[in-house]
Design a protein around this motif. Structure first.
Motif, PDB file in Angstrom:
ATOM      1  N   GLN A   1      -4.376  -2.499  -6.934  1.00  0.00           N
ATOM      2  CA  GLN A   1      -4.608  -1.056  -6.848  1.00  0.00           C
ATOM      3  C   GLN A   1      -4.681  -0.414  -8.223  1.00  0.00           C
ATOM      4  O   GLN A   1      -5.504   0.478  -8.468  1.00  0.00           O
ATOM      5  CB  GLN A   1      -3.494  -0.386  -6.031  1.00  0.00           C
ATOM      6  CG  GLN A   1      -3.713   1.093  -5.759  1.00  0.00           C
ATOM      7  CD  GLN A   1      -3.301   2.007  -6.906  1.00  0.00           C
ATOM      8  OE1 GLN A   1      -2.444   1.631  -7.717  1.00  0.00           O
ATOM      9  NE2 GLN A   1      -3.880   3.196  -6.971  1.00  0.00           N
TER      10      GLN A   1
ATOM     11  N   ILE B   1       0.835  -1.206   0.000  1.00  0.00           N
ATOM     12  CA  ILE B   1       0.000   0.000   0.000  1.00  0.00           C
ATOM     13  C   ILE B   1       0.867   1.253   0.000  1.00  0.00           C
ATOM     14  O   ILE B   1       0.611   2.214  -0.737  1.00  0.00           O
ATOM     15  CB  ILE B   1      -0.951  -0.003   1.219  1.00  0.00           C
ATOM     16  CG1 ILE B   1      -2.014  -1.091   1.047  1.00  0.00           C
ATOM     17  CG2 ILE B   1      -1.612   1.363   1.405  1.00  0.00           C
ATOM     18  CD1 ILE B   1      -2.886  -1.294   2.268  1.00  0.00           C
TER      19      ILE B   1
ATOM     20  N   SER C   1       1.977   2.985 -10.017  1.00  0.00           N
ATOM     21  CA  SER C   1       1.954   1.572  -9.641  1.00  0.00           C
ATOM     22  C   SER C   1       3.019   0.740 -10.342  1.00  0.00           C
ATOM     23  O   SER C   1       3.750  -0.025  -9.708  1.00  0.00           O
ATOM     24  CB  SER C   1       0.560   0.989  -9.909  1.00  0.00           C
ATOM     25  OG  SER C   1       0.149   1.260 -11.238  1.00  0.00           O
TER      26      SER C   1
ATOM     27  N   GLU D   1      -7.743   1.725  -9.535  1.00  0.00           N
ATOM     28  CA  GLU D   1      -7.470   3.097  -9.987  1.00  0.00           C
ATOM     29  C   GLU D   1      -8.008   3.336 -11.394  1.00  0.00           C
ATOM     30  O   GLU D   1      -8.627   4.368 -11.669  1.00  0.00           O
ATOM     31  CB  GLU D   1      -5.968   3.355  -9.950  1.00  0.00           C
ATOM     32  CG  GLU D   1      -5.559   4.721 -10.487  1.00  0.00           C
ATOM     33  CD  GLU D   1      -4.055   4.872 -10.545  1.00  0.00           C
ATOM     34  OE1 GLU D   1      -3.510   5.082 -11.653  1.00  0.00           O
ATOM     35  OE2 GLU D   1      -3.411   4.783  -9.488  1.00  0.00           O
TER      36      GLU D   1
ATOM     37  N   LEU E   1       0.744   3.971  -3.054  1.00  0.00           N
ATOM     38  CA  LEU E   1      -0.035   5.184  -2.818  1.00  0.00           C
ATOM     39  C   LEU E   1       0.812   6.429  -2.533  1.00  0.00           C
ATOM     40  O   LEU E   1       0.312   7.550  -2.646  1.00  0.00           O
ATOM     41  CB  LEU E   1      -1.010   4.987  -1.649  1.00  0.00           C
ATOM     42  CG  LEU E   1      -2.177   4.018  -1.878  1.00  0.00           C
ATOM     43  CD1 LEU E   1      -3.127   4.055  -0.690  1.00  0.00           C
ATOM     44  CD2 LEU E   1      -2.925   4.316  -3.180  1.00  0.00           C
TER      45      LEU E   1
ATOM     46  N   PHE F   1      -8.541   1.651  -1.230  1.00  0.00           N
ATOM     47  CA  PHE F   1      -8.228   2.332  -2.482  1.00  0.00           C
ATOM     48  C   PHE F   1      -9.372   3.228  -2.967  1.00  0.00           C
ATOM     49  O   PHE F   1      -9.133   4.281  -3.557  1.00  0.00           O
ATOM     50  CB  PHE F   1      -7.843   1.304  -3.548  1.00  0.00           C
ATOM     51  CG  PHE F   1      -6.601   0.530  -3.214  1.00  0.00           C
ATOM     52  CD1 PHE F   1      -5.529   1.147  -2.595  1.00  0.00           C
ATOM     53  CD2 PHE F   1      -6.494  -0.827  -3.500  1.00  0.00           C
ATOM     54  CE1 PHE F   1      -4.375   0.436  -2.280  1.00  0.00           C
ATOM     55  CE2 PHE F   1      -5.354  -1.543  -3.191  1.00  0.00           C
ATOM     56  CZ  PHE F   1      -4.290  -0.899  -2.571  1.00  0.00           C
TER      57      PHE F   1
END
Length: 317
Positions: A296, A101, A272, A300, A105, A235
């Protein structure tokens, strides 16, 4: 198909690549071990081709709005880490998930968000101007962020893995090569054609990487399906919070709607696939970090489809 059409359909392409990878991994359990050797060269090509699309050679000459730049830097590198710290409380208490994470992020995207900004009618010039600044800042700040969040755990992971070498070999070296390629292109037309040709690579190569990761990590993916709802919550909340943050910062600094749209997509999109090499270089018991980053990126992309309607019509009309 034009390159813009390719980028607009990237979510479908990635979903197909991951689905085929999972099916291949289930039907042919050994296929992943044969294909894994191709991941690192593909990642090197992916990052090099991506970095060549970010203007690195004329950083001093670019014109930008000081208020927009302040909002973009403070939002991405001060406020978003605080948001991530809060969202970690909702994440499963697993070191691999937490580092996944954090990796995905904490660093803003440097290329997808330009495409989305253009599609949403944002100030594309400001997006292009911010991209190289964002890239350089995240390369400098990411180790600091990871140490602040993880402390000794990060130090131990770094010492027992190829994470440092992955960072140098697959981020720093492609970054230098991209800069050299752009300098060459300034003097030679063939260099410009080469850079334009490379613009097709990121979506295609990332799809190949996702196929290989899905096929080689299928057992981990299937075992971690129960974690996906909690990760989805993290997310999705991230996307909602940073979109509202873009609205607040835009109002406080009196930015135009077009500049506000850039902020929304800069805050919402994360780097990412640039973080994938670092996750893949973690110790053997950190495989879940890779699953987190890939998942993610899918959340996204779905979120960006919503953003393309919400941001220009409701958030920054």
């Amino acid at each position: 198909m034009t390159r813009l059409q390719l980028e607009k359909n990237q979510l479908f392409i990635y979903l197909v690549a991951i689905s085929l990878g999972l099916i291949s991994g289930v039907l042919y359990p050994n296929i992943g071990s044969y294909l894994e050797a191709a991941v690192w060269p593909l990642l090197g090509l992916l990052l090099f081709s991506t970095f060549t699309q970010v203007s690195l050679t004329h950083l001093r000459e670019t014109s930008f709005s000081p208020r927009f730049l302040l909002a973009a830097i403070v939002g991405n590198f001060v406020f978003i880490p605080i948001v991530v710290a809060g969202l970690l409380m909702l994440a499963p208490d697993d070191p691999a998930i937490r580092i996944g994470i954090l990796l995905v992020l904490l660093v803003p995207c440097t290329d997808w968000f330009i495409t989305f900004t253009e599609l949403a009618g944002g100030d594309t010039q400001q997006a292009i101007t911010f991209a190289p600044i964002s890239l350089l800042l995240q390369v400098i700040l990411l180790p600091f962020y990871l140490y602040v969040f993880l402390g000794n755990e990060f130090t131990v992971s770094l010492a027992h893995s190829g994470m440092l070498w992955a960072f140098i070999g697959l981020i720093v070296v492609p970054l230098i090569l991209a800069w050299a390629t752009q300098k060459f292109a300034e003097q030679h037309p063939s260099g410009k054609k080469f850079i334009n040709y490379l613009a097709w690579f990121p979506v295609i190569v990332l799809a190949l990487v996702m196929f290989i990761i899905a096929s080689s990590q299928v057992a981990i993916v299937l075992d971690s399906l129960a974690l996906l709802p909690s990760l989805s919550l993290v997310f999705i909340l991230f996307l909602l919070i940073v979109a509202l943050m873009a609205k607040v910062l835009s109002r406080l600094l009196h930015l135009s709607s077009a500049q506000g749209r850039v902020l929304a997509f800069s805050f919402g999109t994360r780097n990412s696939f640039v973080m994938l090499p670092l996750a893949l270089a973690l110790p053997a018991n950190y495989e879940l970090a890779v699953v987190v980053i890939v998942f993610q990126s899918l959340v996204e992309l779905i979120g960006m489809m919503v953003f393309l309607w919400w941001v220009p019509k409701q958030l920054f009309p």
